[in-house]
Design a protein around this motif. Structure first.
Motif, PDB file in Angstrom:
ATOM      1  N   VAL A   1       2.083   4.371  -4.639  1.00  0.00           N
ATOM      2  CA  VAL A   1       1.402   4.104  -3.369  1.00  0.00           C
ATOM      3  C   VAL A   1       1.368   2.592  -3.184  1.00  0.00           C
ATOM      4  CG1 VAL A   1      -0.041   6.167  -3.488  1.00  0.00           C
ATOM      5  CG2 VAL A   1      -0.879   4.030  -4.467  1.00  0.00           C
TER       6      VAL A   1
ATOM      7  N   LEU B   1      -1.590  -0.114  -1.712  1.00  0.00           N
ATOM      8  CA  LEU B   1      -2.893  -0.329  -1.091  1.00  0.00           C
ATOM      9  C   LEU B   1      -2.965  -1.696  -0.424  1.00  0.00           C
ATOM     10  CD1 LEU B   1      -5.309   1.032  -3.856  1.00  0.00           C
ATOM     11  CD2 LEU B   1      -4.069   2.282  -2.098  1.00  0.00           C
ATOM     12  N   SER B   2      -3.898  -1.831   0.485  1.00  0.00           N
ATOM     13  CA  SER B   2      -4.130  -3.117   1.131  1.00  0.00           C
ATOM     14  C   SER B   2      -4.668  -4.116   0.114  1.00  0.00           C
ATOM     15  CB  SER B   2      -5.131  -2.957   2.274  1.00  0.00           C
ATOM     16  OG  SER B   2      -5.507  -4.228   2.783  1.00  0.00           O
TER      17      SER B   2
ATOM     18  N   SER C   1     -10.046  -5.885   0.661  1.00  0.00           N
ATOM     19  CA  SER C   1     -10.983  -4.827   0.300  1.00  0.00           C
ATOM     20  C   SER C   1     -12.377  -5.144   0.854  1.00  0.00           C
ATOM     21  CB  SER C   1     -11.058  -4.698  -1.218  1.00  0.00           C
ATOM     22  OG  SER C   1     -11.917  -3.650  -1.604  1.00  0.00           O
TER      23      SER C   1
ATOM     24  N   CYS D   1      -8.004  -2.850  -8.439  1.00  0.00           N
ATOM     25  CA  CYS D   1      -8.158  -1.880  -7.344  1.00  0.00           C
ATOM     26  C   CYS D   1      -8.906  -0.604  -7.713  1.00  0.00           C
ATOM     27  CB  CYS D   1      -6.787  -1.511  -6.779  1.00  0.00           C
ATOM     28  SG  CYS D   1      -6.072  -2.803  -5.741  1.00  0.00           S
TER      29      CYS D   1
ATOM     30  N   ASP E   1     -10.882   0.575  -4.574  1.00  0.00           N
ATOM     31  CA  ASP E   1     -10.067   1.025  -3.437  1.00  0.00           C
ATOM     32  C   ASP E   1      -9.309   2.316  -3.740  1.00  0.00           C
ATOM     33  OD1 ASP E   1      -9.954  -1.336  -1.226  1.00  0.00           O
ATOM     34  OD2 ASP E   1     -10.245  -2.158  -3.226  1.00  0.00           O
ATOM     35  N   ILE E   2      -8.763   2.427  -4.967  1.00  0.00           N
ATOM     36  CA  ILE E   2      -8.004   3.638  -5.275  1.00  0.00           C
ATOM     37  C   ILE E   2      -8.946   4.843  -5.389  1.00  0.00           C
ATOM     38  CG2 ILE E   2      -8.056   3.460  -7.804  1.00  0.00           C
ATOM     39  CD1 ILE E   2      -4.995   4.417  -5.674  1.00  0.00           C
TER      40      ILE E   2
ATOM     41  N   ASP F   1     -11.787   5.211  -3.760  1.00  0.00           N
ATOM     42  CA  ASP F   1     -12.173   5.544  -2.393  1.00  0.00           C
ATOM     43  C   ASP F   1     -11.043   6.269  -1.662  1.00  0.00           C
ATOM     44  OD1 ASP F   1     -14.136   5.264  -0.173  1.00  0.00           O
ATOM     45  OD2 ASP F   1     -12.559   4.028   0.719  1.00  0.00           O
ATOM     46  N   LEU F   2      -9.803   5.893  -1.941  1.00  0.00           N
ATOM     47  CA  LEU F   2      -8.656   6.562  -1.329  1.00  0.00           C
ATOM     48  C   LEU F   2      -8.527   7.998  -1.829  1.00  0.00           C
ATOM     49  CD1 LEU F   2      -5.903   6.540   0.273  1.00  0.00           C
ATOM     50  CD2 LEU F   2      -4.862   5.801  -1.888  1.00  0.00           C
ATOM     51  N   MET F   3      -8.570   8.182  -3.138  1.00  0.00           N
ATOM     52  CA  MET F   3      -8.269   9.494  -3.716  1.00  0.00           C
ATOM     53  C   MET F   3      -9.374  10.517  -3.484  1.00  0.00           C
ATOM     54  SD  MET F   3      -5.231   9.144  -4.732  1.00  0.00           S
ATOM     55  CE  MET F   3      -4.986  10.682  -5.618  1.00  0.00           C
TER      56      MET F   3
ATOM     57  N   ASN G   1     -10.400  11.361  -0.813  1.00  0.00           N
ATOM     58  CA  ASN G   1      -9.974  12.091   0.379  1.00  0.00           C
ATOM     59  C   ASN G   1      -8.966  13.193   0.063  1.00  0.00           C
ATOM     60  OD1 ASN G   1     -11.223  10.434   2.689  1.00  0.00           O
ATOM     61  ND2 ASN G   1     -10.177   8.868   1.480  1.00  0.00           N
ATOM     62  N   TYR G   2      -8.374  13.130  -1.144  1.00  0.00           N
ATOM     63  CA  TYR G   2      -7.297  14.066  -1.476  1.00  0.00           C
ATOM     64  C   TYR G   2      -7.607  14.934  -2.685  1.00  0.00           C
ATOM     65  CZ  TYR G   2      -4.918  11.006   1.767  1.00  0.00           C
ATOM     66  OH  TYR G   2      -4.587  10.288   2.886  1.00  0.00           O
TER      67      TYR G   2
END
Length: 575
Positions: free
Chosen positions: A77, A79-80, A83, A116, A119-120, A122-124, A126-127
């Protein structure tokens, strides 16, 4: 022709027109990386990557990506790099002084990511909704930022750096540990692919946190880190994690230092006593107390800790006091005065014969209690962590388990390699008085072909050699051959430049001995398997191949041009 013109422009613009022996010997590795056109410093701690350096960097990322995709079974992936403050406040890491922080036009606060985990996670979230979604590992190869107060070592410790960071997610501790082991194995394969000498060592988790961690190091005298290795059991640990004993307990008779600490509930004052000429090891000290120490206070003065102890307990006379004595001390050691005058002896305890200071060379290994320790200076290039719920809990990453309950938190791990740092470390590891020596897998070019200028016949011979190598070599030499130099350079200067750049093999095409061709070996056989020698012994007559080993100069091989490709393939096997 466009490809060759591009190569020529690269060599002509970014490479030095001449290289003195003094420059190659006297410049630091970072200075030489700039002189040779690998990088260019723009500001303190910030670097531009030039064509040569970018080639090595991209080849390294390709080797890492290959292992992560296949052996690590990870998904890439990106990421930005920006943050939001809210994430870092949730995990309690916003106050880190090394974060680059800024506000947007609306006054909202952000940081440039140094790592990260927030951030990672917070991203995951969602999945990942079910245990069926795990285990899973994701990774990225991206630039990170750290506001280093004193950037040093060039690309070894800059303010901007390229990093490969991966994160695993599992539904239980067993699967989380299995992911950790898989990535540990993948990291070992990555460094073995590079054919560079490395060691892995158990380490302190530091600010990242988690249950335990492991570091990967290159051994070199210029390194900032110190590893302790046992000659008997082979255990290697960072200084923070190394446990040692003196040859005989209670031999220290000098001044004793004391450091105060508190249990996490501040009900007990802990007094750590150790030799004044040694450094208290907080990991060992914390282990003595079964991790029941308020480490937030570890850098506070003794007076400050006493004030906290008195303020948090109504009557310290009835509070608990524990003395922890390093095993090097004896009753004849020179102890400082005890600070408290009033306390109940029934509330006073003591732990003796434990090791709570940093290990030193030649002390006894605390793991096997038989071997002696040796210290190794090293450069850290990778670090892996088993995080547990450290980030998933505050960021509320839950999942539905097999019993259809939704109250369990995801178990995580994180895995980093400092990619740009690794380039600098390998440059340091392999350089000598003649320049760089790269492993073939990350050298800007695997081989060069050098001819004298203004000789069209030899130039045509070189072009024919390139064509044969591209069509018949098993080493995938497309875009790996340096065949164009500044026209003002003579053949000697071209060979010297090729060696200084660190190209593993230099093929010299001249008129004198044609059709025999000379190969000068610049690369190091890091693996030390000498596979090429076995092939040489079996096939030297068949290939009319001569080897000339010279202690004062480079190893040379003479071979007819019709067998050149086979010999090059054999020589590159070990590099």
């Amino acid at each position: 022709m466009l490809k060759y013109r591009t190569l020529f422009r690269t060599c002509h613009i970014f490479h030095p027109k001449s290289l003195s022996n003094d420059t190659l010997k006297s410049e630091t590795t970072q200075e030489l990386l700039q002189t040779m056109g690998f990088v260019r410093r723009s500001q303190v701690g910030l670097f531009q990557w030039l064509p040569l350096g970018l080639r090595s960097l991209n080849k390294l990322t390709g080797a890492i990506r290959n292992r992560m995709d296949n052996d690590g079974e990870a998904i890439e992936v990106s990421l930005s790099a920006i943050s939001p403050r809210a994430l870092w406040q949730t995990t309690g890491r916003w106050n880190n002084s090394e974060l680059f922080k800024f506000k947007d036009s609306k006054g909202k606060q952000y940081c440039l990511t140094a790592t990260c985990e927030e951030d990672i996670t917070d991203l995951m979230k969602n999945y990942i909704t079910s245990y069926k979604d795990m285990p899973i590992t994701v990774y990225q190869m991206t630039r990170k930022y750290r506001d280093e107060i004193r950037p040093r070592g060039g690309i070894l410790r800059g303010r901007e750096f390229l990093m490969k960071d991966a994160y695993s997610f599992a539904s239980n501790k067993e699967d989380a540990f299995a992911s950790f082991q898989k990535l540990d194995d993948t990291y070992n394969k990555i460094f073995k692919d590079l054919k560079i000498p490395f060691v892995s060592a158990w380490a302190d988790s530091g600010d990242i946190g988690g249950e335990f961690s492991k570091e990967f190091h290159l051994i070199h005298e210029s390194g900032e880190d110190t590893l302790m290795n046992c000659k008997h059991c082979g255990d290697t640990s960072t200084l923070d994690m190394s446990h040692s004993y003196p040859e005989k307990d209670g031999q220290y008779l000098g001044d004793v230092d004391c450091k105060y600490a508190l249990t996490k509930d501040h009900s007990t004052l802990i007094c750590f006593y150790y030799p004044k000429n040694r450094q208290l090891n907080w990991n060992l000290a914390s282990n003595v107390m079964d991790k029941d120490i308020d480490l937030v206070l570890r850098n506070k003065s003794n007076d400050h800790i006493l004030d906290v102890f008195e303020n948090d307990n109504e009557d310290i006379m009835f509070s608990k006091i524990l003395r922890v004595m390093d095993c090097r001390l004896s009753s004849k050691s020179n102890f400082p005065d005890f600070p408290l005058k009033k306390y109940l002896k029934n509330n006073f305890g003591q732990i003796d014969d434990v090791s709570i200071v940093d290990a030193q060379e030649n002390e006894t290994c605390g793991k096997c209690e038989e071997g002696s320790l040796q210290s190794l200076k090293s450069i850290e290039v990778g670090h892996i962590f088993l995080l547990g719920n450290k980030y998933s809990k505050p960021l509320s990453v839950k999942f539905v388990d097999k019993e259809n309950k939704n109250d369990a938190f995801v178990h995580m791990g994180c895995y980093g390699i400092g990619v740009s740092r690794l380039v600098g470390a390998v440059a340091e590891l392999g350089r000598d008085a003649n320049g760089f020596r790269w492993p073939a897998i990350m050298a800007p070019y695997k081989l060069s072909i050098c001819t004298g200028p203004n000789n069209e016949e030899n130039s045509q011979r070189a072009r024919n050699i390139v064509s044969d190598l591209l069509n018949n070599s098993s080493m995938h030499l497309e875009n790996e051959i340096l065949n164009q130099f500044n026209e003002k350079l003579g053949i000697g200067a071209r060979i010297k430049l090729s060696h200084a750049m660190g190209v593993p093999l230099c093929v010299i095409v001249g008129s004198k001995n044609w059709p025999d061709v000379e190969i000068e070996v610049r690369g190091i056989r890091w693996g030390k398997k000498d596979l090429w020698k076995k092939h040489y012994e079996k096939r030297c007559k068949e290939l009319e191949w001569k080897c000339i080993e010279n202690e004062k100069g480079p190893e040379k091989h003479i071979v007819p041009v019709e067998h050149l490709t086979e010999v090059i393939d054999i020589l590159l096997m070990d590099m």
